[in-house]
Structure formats: structure tokens, C-alpha cells
Design an enzyme around this catalytic site. Structure first.
Site, PDB file in Angstrom:
ATOM      1  N   SER A   1      37.124  29.985 -32.472  1.00 58.28           N
ATOM      2  CA  SER A   1      38.469  29.836 -33.026  1.00 58.28           C
ATOM      3  C   SER A   1      38.541  29.165 -34.390  1.00 58.28           C
ATOM      4  O   SER A   1      39.579  29.222 -35.047  1.00 58.28           O
ATOM      5  CB  SER A   1      39.369  29.071 -32.047  1.00 58.28           C
TER       6      SER A   1
ATOM      7  N   SER B   1      41.754  31.376 -32.856  1.00 60.11           N
ATOM      8  CA  SER B   1      43.112  30.880 -32.723  1.00 60.11           C
ATOM      9  C   SER B   1      43.539  29.921 -33.831  1.00 60.11           C
ATOM     10  O   SER B   1      44.728  29.627 -33.947  1.00 60.11           O
ATOM     11  CB  SER B   1      43.274  30.191 -31.366  1.00 60.11           C
TER      12      SER B   1
ATOM     13  N   LYS C   1      45.742  21.676 -36.830  1.00 63.17           N
ATOM     14  CA  LYS C   1      46.118  22.703 -35.855  1.00 63.17           C
ATOM     15  C   LYS C   1      47.021  22.075 -34.791  1.00 63.17           C
ATOM     16  O   LYS C   1      46.771  20.940 -34.351  1.00 63.17           O
ATOM     17  CB  LYS C   1      44.848  23.263 -35.209  1.00 63.17           C
TER      18      LYS C   1
END
Lengths: 483, 818
Positions: free
Chosen positions: A169, A145, A70
Site C-alpha cells: 500500500s 491504499s 494517511k
């Protein structure tokens, strides 16, 4: 999961790195899960070679595996944009500890994945690179996210991805994409190298279709890190909660689930009963106070954590400014997106002197109350089972859920963040073409127990692949087939 | 209206740790910009702080030394504010639970003991530095993340000098603890202050914060400026605005930076990246182990254990390295008082000249001890000891090695010296005959011949003794220094100055004095005591200094007058301390009287007993040279003419300030003792220069402040001010009080040294008016008399004991250490 299905990844980079890169780009065109792809950077002499203590290629369960990270986690020589304009073109000068440890175990970072700016969102739509699409239905969001990481794994582009979980997330996009998503006990995975959003809530998390890979990566990456003094080592096996699952509590009461999620939740209960577990229902008295407390704390910490982005030392800044103060003001005004500004302002507001008692300290007291309540749940039950999210993956924009509804919908996931406890999003079947994930939470350091439960579920409800991405890239690349 | 001022300090010290407080970067001053930086201290995305245990331990050590309650849990908080030099735009600091709180620091300032309360000590990280260069702003992050300990005092201080004093004591403490070098210029010690003034009894006033005070002196000046500013406003009926002001050191004023309304809200909240630090037993034990004896305690111990004077102990304990050196030297066999004298004098001079520090110089405690033992046992004499010390610095060898190598060992064998003396006497028939005939003048010449014959290695006192034995003589130098004792009475009954000749002649024939004393007489001028000028003093001082240096006499008698006897005696005592027996005497009548003869005889007897130090003989009584008061003019009862005031407050004769002037002329020829003495012209010039800056004044009802102000305008910088009682005077709001003079003096760096018109101990502790004087910067001189204080001031300015005399603070320090 049988090991043969994953062996295809092991020698892929060794034999077909270029083909793989090309295939990655091609497959990602419809997904938009990656912000940066480079299969060579950490393998070529010009890049950074793996550390000396890395197992030789082919050794260990993670050796040679491509890793997607990420883009709010530092990978040396890769960009670290947090999907924000203010960090566009910023290249990380060092590896996050979790990355360094996975690299030491033989994994190779191949790209940075899309996210909501600084991790603030539930749909990976607040990104300078645009939204990530769900591999099950590209009209829908991948969740957030860590949406890029979840979609990259679910679409078969990588076997494992790193995400971060501040309020769900990792787990929510994992649920939306039909894969496993582990949010471990706070501190067991070092936060060094994670761009901080809400420090006391967030942890690094692991996303994969293969439970064995989650387990191996967690083992390799966890442990005390001198660079993160909030990190903790795993207690000895005897001191850890037993892995065996006997009594499980299902969260009861009015949960507000959509039809498919409700159906999956019921199915999960049947599976548990069918597996011979003692199943009881519990309700949480602190449930209503949870979301205000979570957003108060998260925003407060974010307002300080994001203060460092001022365009002075790194990232984007205006070409000219009258004085340093003006430079900072312009950099932040132009560099941050609307959602980030909203949360920073909210955090600034709740921390004002004279208002802390009313907001921040009250939120901390709520947090303590929630911890106590969860402790009493785990005094009587091995696990708490609850939904990840009240709905399946929703459609892009605010078609299904407004921004405010999306925030409220975090109510099942923030529980694990407020209490620092581990939680695993477990695929619970596909309903009307969309996967649903159900969450298992346990006491601190009970990650192995969570995975045992997931194995038990997988026997009945094995994870499925999205129809459009039935073949993982390692199998698609002809020469890459190892087994 | 009486006002009271309240000053609290916020002191920041950079802790001397190897690495920064939250990362592994070197914590160093003066490196190339942005070389000691990493992702953590530059606030890179994803970087986290990790607490440095050395910093936290040193912080607790300081808190412990300041008598604070130590927090068992050390928690950090984020202090949020935007500034380009602050990498994270928040500072990791402590707010709700500082590591130490409720401590205190005991101070003694101007004879006033005070316990200054310490509110808290907390640890935080320093920011970087922003430099503006043309149209650019540059940032250096080397300093970012270095550990900073903030110490906050309660507003228990009252004036600038007191705050400066606290800050200096604090600096000594942290240097002793080895946690900070305390350099204000380089910023390793920084100080902000809050000041409020209010009507006495009405509690704290409106607080004003003062920043940008970059030296101890600026702290004093800025605070005094601020106290005056606020008091002026209140006196004019105005109100104080709560604000932050910056001291402008170029203009000597403070300027408003911001008012309260626009001040920052720092939005403190707990630092989530750092778990609270818990103090366990092992940690607390390591804190205790790091505590050392603090300078104040050590100074007191040096006085009680080693019998040092307060000023010596203070000097040694200023630096831990010097104090340790001293104790090591004593342990290695040095006499404590000798070691102190040498460390303060010759060693310090050599260090100043070579620019080295004591601990890194070739001189070790063992070497100093050895040198002093050699000196004490007479194997080398004083002059050669100094040269040996210099050789230790240049050659880096042991003193005994140097002495052996250079053949400097002193001849202390009376037999050997006897032989040399005999050889000299055998050659010098003429001189011997002259002396035997009663003319003592060739005596010094003979001493010189013996010294020359031994290349300066003979022990001068032994030479003196042997020479005296061979010639059956003891040498007493008699100096005639004016006064009625050497004067005559004219036919009209008026006393006029004269010479001592007839008196000393009578001494030679005095049956009460042992035969064989030889009087070397030097007439320093015929004048009456009341006519003494700085030049007369210069002549006297020069003559004494020569004898002290050459060692050709066993005692000095000074015949002078009664009027200024107290001044001259004190002056000589401050200058020469315990170097030689120096006896002053005078007489109320002219030299031809029995009184004069008796006094002179008593003085000679006193000088013969070889006890070094300056004393006064008058009538049958002997007095210390300091604190002598000429109280009565009596023809018949000499016993009541003089009296010693506050006999308990008379200091023991010490080294004497004269040593500060030795070597000032630079001559270093060992075989000619006394060759490097300053000449009379230089001494005169210095004494006159000093005298032009000093004025002695006495308070009285109706004293016009304007007169004192006129004196200040005329160049007076030091007043010896005789107050009433234990130090009282009028400071009422009227032109006929000290008030305006004090304020004017304060603005012009003029100092008042305060004595009493009575036999009292001036300490400003009893009356409210004293407190105003204390606040006004007046310095209480305790039990010293006006004459003694004036003489000390002269001696300090003459010898340069406090530098060139232009720094009134240095002068005041020397005055207070008397």
C-alpha cells in the site's frame, strides 16, 4: 537530489501558512488526495504545540516541513476516519508514535490523506470521500491504499507523507505516482497509532520525491517503542547489512507485466549492469502460494482487528437501537463498505474452528516457506529486484483490471510483508506519459542498502514531476521561496 | 444403581497488579466509572497492548504454587466474540499454550485426601461492565484490561462442599501469595463449573456448565443442586442435555441459559500484537523468590514446630498476615500456645469490635509478646492482661508502659501478699474462726477481701496459696451433681436421689487424705444421673465457670452418676479444657457404701495434684474425659465398668470453648472477677435450644428413613449418627435405608456427624456405601465416640463458637477441628 530543491519547504509554514492552506485546497481539488487540511492546527495555541524536545525551527533536515498523514494513522486533534463511514467524525485523542517522532524532529502535520477504507484496496477507490486521482493522468488511479499520500507528494503539495503498507500500500501508489515509497523492516517503525488492518503484515511507510527526506524521516521515526512490543530497534551499524551493493538478483520467469512495466524492468537491469553490479536471475518456487497465503492471513487478522468498530465508544452509530446487540449490528452494517465486509467475512470464515488447519495454519506454513526461500536468496545476493506491480496506473473503475485481478496483482509487493523484509519502490522512468516503479528488496535492516541502490538508479533515471504539477507548492507561493 | 459425579472448576482471579495487563491504567476496584481508562484498554483505533511484567510474573507464581509445568514460552491468542463490554470485541487470552499446565492441588476434605489435578493456568484480560438502567445500557471500562488468571481443574471433584473447600483453599493460597484478595462478592475471585453425573464405572457423563455462582456458598449449593438434578434425570431414564445453566441465588435453582448448538466459536488465533514472552533464568528466579510457604504446609509446620492444635494452626494460617504476626510474636519471646490462644480469642474479639485488621491495628507482634511475657512471669494476671490489651488498642502504647502508667502491675511477691493476707485475717476474726471451726463458707469472702485490698492486683493463685498456708488449708470444691453416689437405697431396695452431705463429712475425717483440705460443697440438685436435663448442666457449668474466673479453688471434684457420666465429662472437657483440675467421679452404689467413699477420695486426690484438665476417676482408675464409654454394669469389678475408646484419638485438653462466651455479658469491672459471667437462665436457654436441634440415632437393619425425615420436619438440624464399622450404612434404594433421609437432609441443610457403634475410626475410606455417605454430605468424626460428639456439638452451640449456630457449615468446621 540537491538540497536546494527542498529548502523551499522549510520556512513555508512559518511565513505563509494561510497561503499554503489555500494553495493546498486549490491544488487538491483535482486530485482529492486530502480528507482534511489544516496547516494551523498543530501550530496555534489552541492546537497542540510540538513537544519540548523538538529541534528549534530551522534546525535539522525535517524542521518546519509540512507532513501529510494517511488517515488511518492517529494525529492528535485531526480526524481519524480510515475513509470509513463507521469512523466519520472520529478525532484521534493521541499521536501515533511515528507521528510524534516526526513532530519531535520538527515536522508539522498539515492534513490527512485519502485511502481505501481501512487500507483495503489497491486504487484508493473504496473511500467514503471518493477516489484519489493520479497527478500524471487524473483519469487514472493513484494506486492504493496510500493513494492520497502518494498523490499529495507527487503533485508537489507536501514534501513527505506517511502511509501504511500491509501488502504494497505504500510501494504501489508510489510507483503509480513516480516517487519513492519505503516499506521498512517490520517493527522498525512503531505501529502504535496505526489503525490495524493486518497486524503481522503491516508497517508504516514513507513517501517522498526526495530520497534524502525518506532517509531523514526513517532515521527520526524508527526505533523501539514501549507502546508497541513488536517494535525493534535498529541493530548497531556494524551488525546491520552492509550498505554497499554488489550482487543483485532480478526476479525472472513469467512475470505477466504490461508493456511499459516490462520496458522499465529491462531498463532497470541495464542500469544495474551499467553500474557494474553483478546481476543474476532468480525464480521463487513459493510464488504461486503467496497470494492465497497473504489474503488468508490478512483477512483473518482483519476480522478481529475490525471487530472493535461497533459504534459504542466512538465513531458513527444509529440514533436508536432496541438493545446493545442491535446497536452493534446496525453500526457495522451501515458503517462498513463492501470491500471491508468481504474481507471480514473471509477472515471469519478461515478462522472457524475445524477449518483453521485447512486455511489459517496452512497459510502460516506457506509464510514460513517463503521466508526460508527469501533467506536463501539473500544468502547469495545483496538485493532482490522485482516489479512493484504488473501494470502502470490503471483507469478508474474496473476498466483495466477487475477487483479480483487487482488483488492478484499484489503478488510482487506482498512478498515483503509476508517476510517482514524492507522494500523500496524506486522510480524507474516515465513511459508514454506514465511513471513506472521498480522494487528493491533486501534482508532485514538493509534500508540504507536499498537507498544506495536507489541513488545509483537516480543517477540514470532521476524522478520526474507530472507535467501538470511541475512546480511544487512551496515554489508556487511567491513569498515562500526560501533559497 | 450407584452414581458418580464429576465436577471441574474454572476459577478466575483478578491479579492484584498496580496497572492493567496491557496498559498503564490503574487497576483498581470501586473508582468512579470510566476514570481508569486509556486508548489501549478502551480499544481505540490504533492502540496496541503492551504486556505488564508484574502480571505475567504473578501468573507464573500461581502456576508454580499449583505445581504446574511452566511454559518457557508464553504466547497469547485472541478469543473472538462480540459483547458491548469487551472493547476490542476480542479478548487477549491464551489457548494453545497456557503458561502453566498439568499441576495439582492436594486437598484433605472430610478425612479424605485427594489430589485434584490442575489442567492449566492462563492469563487473559478482563472485560468492562455493562449496567442496564431503565431504557439505557451503561458501560464502565475501569475493569477492562485488568489481568485475569484462569485456573482450570480436571473433573476430580465430586460434591459441592468439596468444591467449596477447594475454592477456599485456593483463596488462601492466592492471598498468601499476595496475588489476589480472593473476594468473591466483589468479583476478584470468580468460579464457573462443569458437572456431569454417570453410572459409577461408566466414566464422565454429559457435561453441563454452571455459571453465576457469586459466593462460596452458592458454589456449593449450585453444584449440589446440579448433581441432584442430573441424578434425578438419569434415575428416571432421561438424558442430560449439554448446556450452560445459570444459578439463580434468589430461587435456589439453576436455569438454562443456552444449549450447546448456539454456543460461541471463539476463532482463536495467535495475537500478532504481542511477541511471545520468554521466561529467562532471571524471570524464573524472581518467580521462585515470590513463592512463599503455602497455607497447608504452614499449618502442618505450626502443629509440628510450635505444638499447636490443628484448629489453632488452621486459624492462624487462614491469613498470611496473621500467621506472620504469630511467628513474629513467637520470635519476640511469646509462648507459641499462648500467642495462638490470644490471637484466636481476645485479640480477635477486639479486632471484631474495632473493625480493624490485625496488621493495621496498634497491636504489634512485639507488643503481644511483651504482654504475654508479663502475664507468664506473673507481673500481671489474666484479667488485667485483657485490659492491658484493650488499652494497647485504645492508647497505642507498649504494654509495660500501660501497666506502669495505670499501676496495674500484679503483686506477685509472696511476702507482700502475705502482709495483706495477714492484715485481712487480723480484721476478719469471725470468718477465721468459722473456717477454723470447719465451716469453709467464708473462704471465698476472704479471697475477695484480699483482692479488694489490692485493687484486684494480687495474683489470685498466690492469694489462694498464702491464705491456705496461713489457715493451713487447701481448698477443693466438691460439687454434688446427682447420681447414686449421693443417693440412698430405700428399704424396698430402690435407689433414690439424695445429697452429698454425709459423704463430704466422711472426707473430712478420712485419714487417707492430708489434713487441712477444706471442702466447699455445693449441691446442684438431687436427681439420678439418667434424669439430667439441660438446666442441670447449666447449673453445673455456671458453678465451674465462676471458680475458673475467680480462682478461689485449687481443684473441683464433681460427684455424679454413671449413666450420663461420659456425656457430662466430655461436655465439661470441651468447655473448660485445661483451665482447672476438674475431676468427675461416680459410683455404682449409693453414697453410704465403701465404693462411693473410695471413689470420692480418689477424685479428691486427683484434684489435689493440680494438673489442669477434666478427668474421670472410677474405682482406682483415671480416665480422660473424652471418649469414655460406660460398658458394663458390675457391682464388684469397678475396673471394667468404663473404658476409653480409641485412646490414641483423644485430643489433648486445649483452651476450651468456654472462652468464646467470656465477656458476652459486657461487664468489664477488673476488681470483680466473675462478675461478667452469663447467668443460669441464659445458659439454660441456650442448652435447651441446642438440645432441641440435635438427635442421636443409631443405624440398624430396617431403619425407616421416614422416621429421620419426620425428625427433620420436627426441627432437628444435627444428627449424631452411629454407623457400623468405619462408617458404613445402607444407602440402598429402599425406604429402609439412609438414602432418602440423606437426600432430604441435604435439601434442608441438616448435618450428619458420624460415629461408629464399634471402637473404630470413621473415615468413609473403606466401603462403597461409605462413599455414598460422603457424597451425601455426612461428616466422619474419626475416632470420637457418640457421647463425645454429642457433647462437643452442645458445647459449640452453647458457647456460640460457630456463631449463632444457624450456619451448619460453620458448626461442621468447628466439629471437625475438635
Amino acid at each position: 537530489m540537491s538540497a536546494s530543491k527542498t529548502t523551499g519547504w522549510h520556512h513555508l509554514l512559518e511565513t505563509s501558512a494561510d497561503d499554503y492552506a489555500e494553495a493546498l485546497r486549490a491544488r487538491d481539488a483535482a486530485i482529492n488526495g486530502f480528507l482534511e487540511i489544516d496547516t494551523d492546527r498543530r501550530r496555534t495555541p489552541g492546537g497542540v504545540s510540538p513537544p519540548d524536545d523538538a529541534p528549534p525551527d530551522g534546525a535539522g533536515p525535517l524542521a518546519g516541513l509540512p507532513l501529510a498523514v494517511k488517515d488511518n494513522i492517529a494525529v492528535r486533534a485531526f480526524q481519524l476516519s480510515c475513509a470509513s463511514r463507521i469512523l466519520a467524525n472520529h478525532v484521534a485523542p493521541y499521536d501515533a508514535t511515528v507521528v510524534a517522532r516526526l513532530v519531535a524532529a520538527g515536522m508539522v502535520p498539515v492534513g490527512k490523506t485519502n485511502l481505501d477504507e481501512f487500507g483495503m484496496g489497491s486504487a484508493t477507490e473504496h473511500s467514503i470521500a471518493g477516489p484519489t486521482n493520479n497527478p500524471w493522468d487524473t483519469d487514472r488511479v493513484a494506486g492504493g491504499s496510500s493513494g492520497g499520500s502518494a498523490a499529495a507528494v507527487a503533485s508537489g503539495m507536501v514534501p513527505l507523507a506517511l502511509g501504511t503498507d500491509t501488502g504494497g500500500s505504500v510501494r504501489q501508489p508510489a510507483a503509480f505516482c513516480g516517487i519513492y515509497g519505503l516499506k521498512p523492516t517490520y517493527g522498525t517503525l512503531s505501529r502504535y497509532g496505526l489503525v490495524a488492518y493486518a497486524s503481522s503484515l503491516e508497517v508504516a511507510g514513507l513517501l517522498s520525491r526526495e530520497l534524502g527526506m525518506v532517509r531523514a524521516a526513517y532515521e527520526a521515526a524508527s526505533g523501539v517503542d514501549s507502546m508497541d512490543q513488536t517494535s525493534v530497534g535498529l541493530p548497531d551499524a556494524q551488525a546491520r547489512p552492509a550498505a554497499a551493493v554488489q550482487r543483485v538478483a532480478f526476479l525472472g520467469g513469467e512475470l505477466g507485466l504490461d508493456e511499459r512495466t516490462a520496458q522499465a524492468y529491462r531498463r532497470m537491469r541495464e542500469v544495474a549492469v551499467g553500474a557494474g553490479l553483478t546481476v543474476e536471475e532468480v525464480e521463487l518456487a513459493t510464488a504461486d502460494a503467496m497470494m492465497p497465503a497473504y489474503y488468508t492471513i490478512a483477512a483473518a487478522e482483519a476480522s478481529a482487528n475490525l471487530a472493535r468498530f461497533n459504534g459504542v465508544r466512538y465513531g458513527e452509530r444509529p440514533i436508536f437501537a432496541e438493545n446493545p446487540e442491535a446497536l452493534v449490528r446496525h453500526a457495522r452494517t451501515e458503517g462498513f463498505g463492501a470491500e471491508v465486509k468481504l474481507r471480514v467475512l473471509l477472515g471469519t470464515y478461515v478462522l472457524r474452528s475445524g477449518f483453521q488447519e485447512q486455511y489459517y495454519q496452512r497459510a502460516q506454513r506457506v509464510r514460513t516457506a517463503i521466508r526460508r526461500e527469501l533467506a536463501s536468496v539473500f544468502a547469495n545476493h545483496d538485493l532482490l529486484i522485482l516489479p512493484v506491480y504488473p501494470t502502470v496506473a490503471f483507469r478508474h473503475g474496473e476498466t483495466d483490471l477487475t477487483a479480483f485481478q487487482q488483488k492478484l496483482a499484489d503478488r510482487f509487493t506482498t512478498l515483503a510483508n509476508l517476510t517482514a523484509l524492507p522494500a523500496l519502490s524506486v522510480p524507474a522512468g516515465v513511459y508514454d506519459g506514465l511513471p513506472v516503479g521498480i522494487q528493491a528488496m533486501g534482508p532485514a535492516f538493509s534500508e540504507e542498502r536499498l537507498m544506495r541502490f536507489a541513488e545509483l538508479v537516480a543517477a540514470e533515471l532521476p524522478p520526474e514531476r507530472p507535467p501538470a504539477y511541475g512546480v511544487p507548492l512551496c515554489d508556487e507561493i511567491g513569498s515562500g521561496g526560501g533559497a | 444403581m450407584s452414581y458418580r459425579s464429576y465436577v471441574g472448576l474454572e476459577i478466575h482471579i483478578q491479579l492484584a497488579t498496580r496497572t492493567k495487563v496491557f496498559c498503564g491504567c490503574r487497576a483498581a476496584f470501586g473508582d468512579e466509572p470510566n476514570t481508569n481508562i486509556c486508548p489501549v484498554c478502551t480499544g481505540y483505533p490504533g492502540a496496541l497492548p503492551a504486556l505488564n511484567e508484574e502480571a505475567i510474573r504473578k501468573s507464573y507464581v500461581v502456576a508454580r504454587a499449583l505445581n504446574c509445568l511452566l511454559s518457557p514460552l508464553c504466547e497469547f491468542e485472541r478469543k473472538n466474540y462480540f459483547y458491548p463490554d469487551l472493547p476490542k470485541n476480542y479478548q487477549i487470552s491464551q489457548f494453545a499454550s497456557p503458561l502453566g499446565r498439568d499441576g495439582f492441588l492436594d486437598l484433605e476434605f472430610r478425612k479424605r485426601r485427594k489430589r485434584v489435578r490442575i489442567r492449566e493456568c492462563h492469563l487473559e484480560e478482563d472485560a468492562g461492565k455493562m449496567i442496564h438502567a431503565g431504557d439505557q445500557s451503561l458501560l464502565d471500562f475501569n475493569r477492562a484490561g485488568t489481568p485475569l488468571l484462569e485456573i482450570v481443574t480436571e473433573p476430580d471433584l465430586e460434591i459441592g462442599e468439596e468444591a467449596e473447600h477447594l475454592l477456599q483453599e485456593f483463596r488462601r493460597i492466592v492471598r498468601h501469595l499476595g496475588v489476589c484478595d480472593g473476594n468473591m462478592e466483589e468479583g476478584s475471585l470468580r468460579c464457573d463449573a462443569n458437572v456431569s453425573v454417570n453410572v459409577d464405572g461408566a466414566g464422565l457423563g454429559t457435561k453441563v456448565e454452571i455459571k453465576n455462582m457469586n459466593s462460596f456458598r452458592f458454589v456449593r449449593k449450585a453444584l449440589d443442586y446440579e448433581i441432584d438434578r442430573q441424578q434425578d434425570i438419569l434415575e428416571r431414564g432421561g438424558t442430560i442435555v449439554q448446556e450452560t445453566r445459570l444459578w439463580n441465588e434468589n430461587r435456589d435453582v439453576s436455569e438454562s441459559m443456552r444449549v450447546k448448538e448456539s454456543s460461541n466459536d471463539y476463532r482463536y488465533f495467535p495475537e500478532p500484537d504481542l511477541p511471545p514472552f520468554r521466561t529467562d533464568d532471571a524471570f524464573l528466579a524472581s518467580v521462585e523468590a515470590s513463592l512463599v510457604e503455602l497455607p497447608a504446609e504452614r499449618t502442618a509446620r505450626f502443629v509440628s514446630q510450635y505444638g499447636l492444635q490443628a484448629a489453632q494452626a488452621q486459624f492462624l494460617c487462614e491469613e498470611r498476615g496473621i500467621a506472620d504476626f504469630f511467628e513474629a510474636a513467637v520470635a519476640a519471646g511469646a509462648q507459641p500456645s499462648d500467642a495462638a490462644v490470644w490471637l484466636m480469642g481476645d485479640v480477635q474479639k477486639l479486632l471484631n469490635r474495632t473493625g480493624a485488621t490485625l496488621t493495621e491495628s496498634p497491636l504489634t507482634p512485639e507488643r503481644l509478646a511483651k504482654l504475654l511475657v508479663l502475664l507468664g512471669s506473673g507481673r500481671i494476671h489474666g484479667k488485667l492482661a485483657k485490659q492491658t490489651l484493650e488499652a494497647v488498642f485504645t492508647d497505642d502504647k507498649d504494654p509495660d508502659h500501660i501497666i506502669a502508667e495505670r499501676g496495674w502491675e500484679q503483686i506477685t511477691d509472696p511476702g507482700a501478699i502475705g502482709k495483706i493476707v495477714d492484715a485481712v485475717l487480723a480484721e476478719q476474726h469471725e470468718a477465721v474462726a468459722q473456717i477454723r471451726g470447719g465451716d469453709d463458707r467464708p473462704h471465698g469472702y476472704l479471697v475477695g477481701q484480699v483482692m479488694r485490698a489490692t485493687s484486684g492486683r494480687a495474683d489470685p493463685r498466690l492469694v489462694q496459696q498464702v491464705l491456705g498456708e496461713r489457715l493451713s488449708l487447701q481448698f477443693i470444691q466438691v460439687l454434688s451433681f446427682g447420681g447414686a453416689i449421693s443417693g440412698t437405697r430405700r428399704d424396698d431396695g430402690v435407689v433414690v436421689p439424695g445429697s452429698l452431705e454425709s459423704l463430704t463429712r466422711s472426707l473430712r475425717d478420712d485419714p487417707a487424705l492430708p489434713a487441712g483440705i477444706r471442702y466447699d460443697e455445693l449441691d446442684l440438685g438431687g436427681f439420678l444421673s439418667e434424669e439430667v436435663t439441660p438446666r442441670d448442666w447449666a447449673l453445673l457449668i455456671r458453678a465451674i465457670a465462676r471458680h475458673v474466673a475467680v480462682g478461689d479453688t485449687s481443684g473441683i471434684v464433681i460427684a455424679t452418676g454413671t449413666d450420663t457420666l461420659s456425656y457430662t465429662a466430655a461436655l465439661l472437657s470441651w468447655l473448660f479444657g485445661a483451665s482447672l483440675p476438674i475431676v468427675l467421679t461416680a459410683s455404682a452404689t449409693t453414697g453410704d457404701t465403701a465404693e462411693s467413699r473410695d471413689n470420692l477420695r480418689h477424685a479428691v486426690q486427683a484434684a489435689m495434684n493440680r494438673t489442669p484438665g477434666v478427668t474421670v476417676v472410677f474405682g482406682s482408675r483415671r480416665y480422660p474425659a473424652v471418649n469414655l464409654k460406660f460398658e458394663r454394669v458390675t457391682g464388684e469389678s469397678a475396673e471394667t465398668a468404663f473404658r476409653t475408646w480409641n485412646p490414641g484419638g483423644v485430643p489433648e485438653p486445649g483452651v476450651g470453648l468456654w472462652t468464646n462466651l467470656q465477656g458476652a455479658t459486657g461487664s468489664r469491672e477488673p476488681s470483680q472477677p466473675g462478675a461478667d459471667l452469663p447467668d443460669v437462665e441464659m445458659l439454660t436457654e441456650r442448652l435447651e435450644g441446642a438440645a432441641r436441634r440435635i438427635f442421636v440415632a443409631k443405624v440398624f437393619p430396617g431403619m425407616p428413613a421416614g422416621a429421620l425425615i419426620a425428625l427433620i420436619d420436627a426441627g432437628i438440624r444435627y444428627f449424631v449418627l452411629e454407623l457400623y464399622d468405619t462408617g458404613t450404612a445402607s444407602v440402598r434404594e429402599t425406604p429402609f435405608s439412609l438414602r432418602h433421609a440423606l437426600e432430604y437432609a441435604h435439601q434442608h441443610d441438616v448435618t450428619f456427624f458420624c460415629t461408629s457403634q464399634q471402637e473404630a475410626d470413621v473415615d468413609f475410606s473403606t466401603y462403597v456405601t461409605s462413599h455414598d455417605l460422603w457424597r451425601g454430605g455426612a461428616i466422619p468424626m474419626g475416632k470420637l465416640t457418640t457421647e463425645s460428639v454429642y457433647a462437643r456439638l452442645l458445647a459449640i452451640l452453647l458457647t456460640g463458637a460457630a456463631g449463632d449456630g444457624s450456619d451448619p457449615k460453620a458448626v461442621a468446621r468447628m466439629m471437625e477441628s475438635g
